[in-house]
Write a protein that holds these residues in place. Structure first.
Motif, PDB file in Angstrom:
ATOM      1  N   ASN A   1       0.890  -1.362  -0.248  1.00  0.00           N
ATOM      2  CA  ASN A   1      -0.019  -0.051   0.105  1.00  0.00           C
ATOM      3  C   ASN A   1       0.856   1.346  -0.035  1.00  0.00           C
ATOM      4  OD1 ASN A   1      -2.428  -1.463  -0.031  1.00  0.00           O
ATOM      5  ND2 ASN A   1      -2.594  -1.358   2.245  1.00  0.00           N
ATOM      6  N   ALA A   2       1.981   1.372   0.724  1.00  0.00           N
ATOM      7  CA  ALA A   2       2.964   2.370   0.863  1.00  0.00           C
ATOM      8  C   ALA A   2       3.448   2.573  -0.385  1.00  0.00           C
ATOM      9  CB  ALA A   2       4.021   2.149   1.808  1.00  0.00           C
ATOM     10  N   ALA A   3       3.804   1.709  -1.227  1.00  0.00           N
ATOM     11  CA  ALA A   3       4.451   1.768  -2.552  1.00  0.00           C
ATOM     12  C   ALA A   3       3.413   2.421  -3.519  1.00  0.00           C
ATOM     13  CB  ALA A   3       4.939   0.552  -3.001  1.00  0.00           C
ATOM     14  N   LYS A   4       2.230   1.837  -3.469  1.00  0.00           N
ATOM     15  CA  LYS A   4       0.998   2.182  -4.424  1.00  0.00           C
ATOM     16  C   LYS A   4       0.660   3.548  -4.048  1.00  0.00           C
ATOM     17  CE  LYS A   4      -3.613   0.770  -6.050  1.00  0.00           C
ATOM     18  NZ  LYS A   4      -4.386  -0.538  -6.183  1.00  0.00           N
ATOM     19  N   LYS A   5       0.568   4.117  -2.882  1.00  0.00           N
ATOM     20  CA  LYS A   5       0.126   5.439  -2.435  1.00  0.00           C
ATOM     21  C   LYS A   5       1.228   6.363  -2.984  1.00  0.00           C
ATOM     22  CE  LYS A   5      -0.951   8.298   1.535  1.00  0.00           C
ATOM     23  NZ  LYS A   5      -1.168   8.364   2.788  1.00  0.00           N
ATOM     24  N   ALA A   6       2.589   5.881  -2.935  1.00  0.00           N
ATOM     25  CA  ALA A   6       3.524   6.893  -3.281  1.00  0.00           C
ATOM     26  C   ALA A   6       3.943   6.847  -5.081  1.00  0.00           C
ATOM     27  CB  ALA A   6       4.893   6.613  -2.577  1.00  0.00           C
ATOM     28  N   GLY A   7       3.050   6.113  -5.524  1.00  0.00           N
ATOM     29  CA  GLY A   7       3.275   5.946  -7.014  1.00  0.00           C
ATOM     30  C   GLY A   7       4.774   5.158  -7.249  1.00  0.00           C
TER      31      GLY A   7
ATOM     32  N   ARG B   1       6.527   1.664  -8.147  1.00  0.00           N
ATOM     33  CA  ARG B   1       6.422   0.343  -8.661  1.00  0.00           C
ATOM     34  C   ARG B   1       7.224  -0.778  -7.504  1.00  0.00           C
ATOM     35  NH1 ARG B   1       2.060   0.256 -11.976  1.00  0.00           N
ATOM     36  NH2 ARG B   1       2.447   1.781 -13.534  1.00  0.00           N
ATOM     37  N   LEU B   2       6.850  -1.812  -7.339  1.00  0.00           N
ATOM     38  CA  LEU B   2       7.771  -2.769  -6.650  1.00  0.00           C
ATOM     39  C   LEU B   2       9.068  -3.207  -7.263  1.00  0.00           C
ATOM     40  CD1 LEU B   2       4.886  -5.186  -5.093  1.00  0.00           C
ATOM     41  CD2 LEU B   2       6.124  -3.305  -3.887  1.00  0.00           C
ATOM     42  N   TRP B   3       9.059  -3.222  -8.338  1.00  0.00           N
ATOM     43  CA  TRP B   3      10.201  -3.534  -9.244  1.00  0.00           C
ATOM     44  C   TRP B   3      11.262  -2.345  -8.834  1.00  0.00           C
ATOM     45  CZ3 TRP B   3      12.472  -0.088 -12.478  1.00  0.00           C
ATOM     46  CH2 TRP B   3      11.482   0.955 -13.225  1.00  0.00           C
ATOM     47  N   GLU B   4      10.788  -1.265  -8.852  1.00  0.00           N
ATOM     48  CA  GLU B   4      11.671   0.013  -8.423  1.00  0.00           C
ATOM     49  C   GLU B   4      12.345  -0.308  -6.884  1.00  0.00           C
ATOM     50  OE1 GLU B   4      10.035   3.774 -10.732  1.00  0.00           O
ATOM     51  OE2 GLU B   4       8.652   3.083  -9.586  1.00  0.00           O
ATOM     52  N   VAL B   5      11.198  -0.649  -5.943  1.00  0.00           N
ATOM     53  CA  VAL B   5      11.597  -0.727  -4.844  1.00  0.00           C
ATOM     54  C   VAL B   5      12.683  -2.081  -5.016  1.00  0.00           C
ATOM     55  CG1 VAL B   5      11.088  -1.584  -2.403  1.00  0.00           C
ATOM     56  CG2 VAL B   5       9.662  -0.129  -3.730  1.00  0.00           C
ATOM     57  N   ALA B   6      12.724  -3.140  -5.457  1.00  0.00           N
ATOM     58  CA  ALA B   6      13.557  -4.305  -5.583  1.00  0.00           C
ATOM     59  C   ALA B   6      14.923  -3.563  -5.952  1.00  0.00           C
ATOM     60  CB  ALA B   6      12.953  -5.278  -6.382  1.00  0.00           C
ATOM     61  N   ALA B   7      14.771  -2.753  -6.830  1.00  0.00           N
ATOM     62  CA  ALA B   7      16.118  -2.385  -7.592  1.00  0.00           C
ATOM     63  C   ALA B   7      16.920  -1.403  -6.630  1.00  0.00           C
ATOM     64  CB  ALA B   7      16.002  -1.399  -8.896  1.00  0.00           C
ATOM     65  N   ALA B   8      16.093  -0.787  -5.825  1.00  0.00           N
ATOM     66  CA  ALA B   8      16.858   0.089  -4.808  1.00  0.00           C
ATOM     67  C   ALA B   8      17.328  -0.735  -3.556  1.00  0.00           C
ATOM     68  CB  ALA B   8      15.858   1.129  -3.992  1.00  0.00           C
TER      69      ALA B   8
ATOM     70  N   GLU C   1      10.660  -2.013   7.933  1.00  0.00           N
ATOM     71  CA  GLU C   1      11.002  -0.678   8.280  1.00  0.00           C
ATOM     72  C   GLU C   1      11.863   0.068   7.343  1.00  0.00           C
ATOM     73  OE1 GLU C   1      11.814  -0.342  12.549  1.00  0.00           O
ATOM     74  OE2 GLU C   1       9.742  -0.726  13.104  1.00  0.00           O
ATOM     75  N   LYS C   2      12.736  -1.172   6.994  1.00  0.00           N
ATOM     76  CA  LYS C   2      13.857  -0.511   5.975  1.00  0.00           C
ATOM     77  C   LYS C   2      13.244  -0.520   4.508  1.00  0.00           C
ATOM     78  CE  LYS C   2      17.780  -3.170   8.202  1.00  0.00           C
ATOM     79  NZ  LYS C   2      18.633  -4.289   8.149  1.00  0.00           N
ATOM     80  N   ILE C   3      12.354  -1.292   4.290  1.00  0.00           N
ATOM     81  CA  ILE C   3      11.600  -1.326   2.982  1.00  0.00           C
ATOM     82  C   ILE C   3      10.816  -0.111   2.894  1.00  0.00           C
ATOM     83  CG2 ILE C   3      10.220  -2.287   1.285  1.00  0.00           C
ATOM     84  CD1 ILE C   3      11.411  -5.270   2.292  1.00  0.00           C
ATOM     85  N   LEU C   4      10.268   0.448   4.027  1.00  0.00           N
ATOM     86  CA  LEU C   4       9.414   1.494   3.990  1.00  0.00           C
ATOM     87  C   LEU C   4      10.186   2.667   3.851  1.00  0.00           C
ATOM     88  CD1 LEU C   4       6.705   0.266   6.680  1.00  0.00           C
ATOM     89  CD2 LEU C   4       6.298   0.648   4.205  1.00  0.00           C
ATOM     90  N   ALA C   5      11.319   2.750   4.369  1.00  0.00           N
ATOM     91  CA  ALA C   5      12.346   3.917   4.558  1.00  0.00           C
ATOM     92  C   ALA C   5      12.714   4.118   2.837  1.00  0.00           C
ATOM     93  CB  ALA C   5      13.290   3.582   5.220  1.00  0.00           C
ATOM     94  N   ILE C   6      12.976   2.974   2.444  1.00  0.00           N
ATOM     95  CA  ILE C   6      13.337   3.076   0.946  1.00  0.00           C
ATOM     96  C   ILE C   6      12.334   3.549   0.040  1.00  0.00           C
ATOM     97  CG2 ILE C   6      13.880   1.678  -1.067  1.00  0.00           C
ATOM     98  CD1 ILE C   6      15.675  -0.388   0.741  1.00  0.00           C
ATOM     99  N   ILE C   7      11.025   3.174   0.515  1.00  0.00           N
ATOM    100  CA  ILE C   7       9.873   3.540  -0.530  1.00  0.00           C
ATOM    101  C   ILE C   7       9.843   5.100  -0.218  1.00  0.00           C
ATOM    102  CG2 ILE C   7       7.378   3.673  -0.706  1.00  0.00           C
ATOM    103  CD1 ILE C   7       7.347   0.551   0.064  1.00  0.00           C
ATOM    104  N   ASP C   8       9.692   5.596   0.918  1.00  0.00           N
ATOM    105  CA  ASP C   8       9.833   7.060   1.240  1.00  0.00           C
ATOM    106  C   ASP C   8      11.026   7.869   0.536  1.00  0.00           C
ATOM    107  OD1 ASP C   8       7.675   6.831   2.985  1.00  0.00           O
ATOM    108  OD2 ASP C   8       8.981   6.821   4.920  1.00  0.00           O
TER     109      ASP C   8
END
Length: 64
Positions: free
Chosen positions: A10-16, A18-25, A47-54
């Motif tokens: 949901n955090a990724a979707k709300k921020a616009g 994509r999950l593949w972008e999070v994976a790359a990061a 928490e680490k993944i949510l920080a990356i999304i932010d």
């Protein structure tokens, strides 16, 4: 049935973001990242993944 790690999804979707972008990061292949999300992650890892999304969302905003 509720999917695992909905907070991350949901955090990724709300921020616009994509999950593949999070994976790359995270330095992970997107297929492996998707498989990882099938099982509920420990809070510390979430928490680490949510920080990356932010961070990605902030970078996206600055690029506009």
């Amino acid at each position: 049935m509720m999917r695992a790690n909905m907070e991350i999804r949901n955090a990724a979707k709300k921020a616009g973001i994509r999950l593949w972008e999070v994976a790359a990061a995270c330095g992970v292949n997107d297929g492996n990242f998707s498989r990882k999300l099938r099982q509920e992650l420990p809070q510390e890892e979430k928490e680490k993944i949510l920080a990356i999304i932010d961070r990605l969302a902030q970078e996206k905003q600055e690029a506009i």
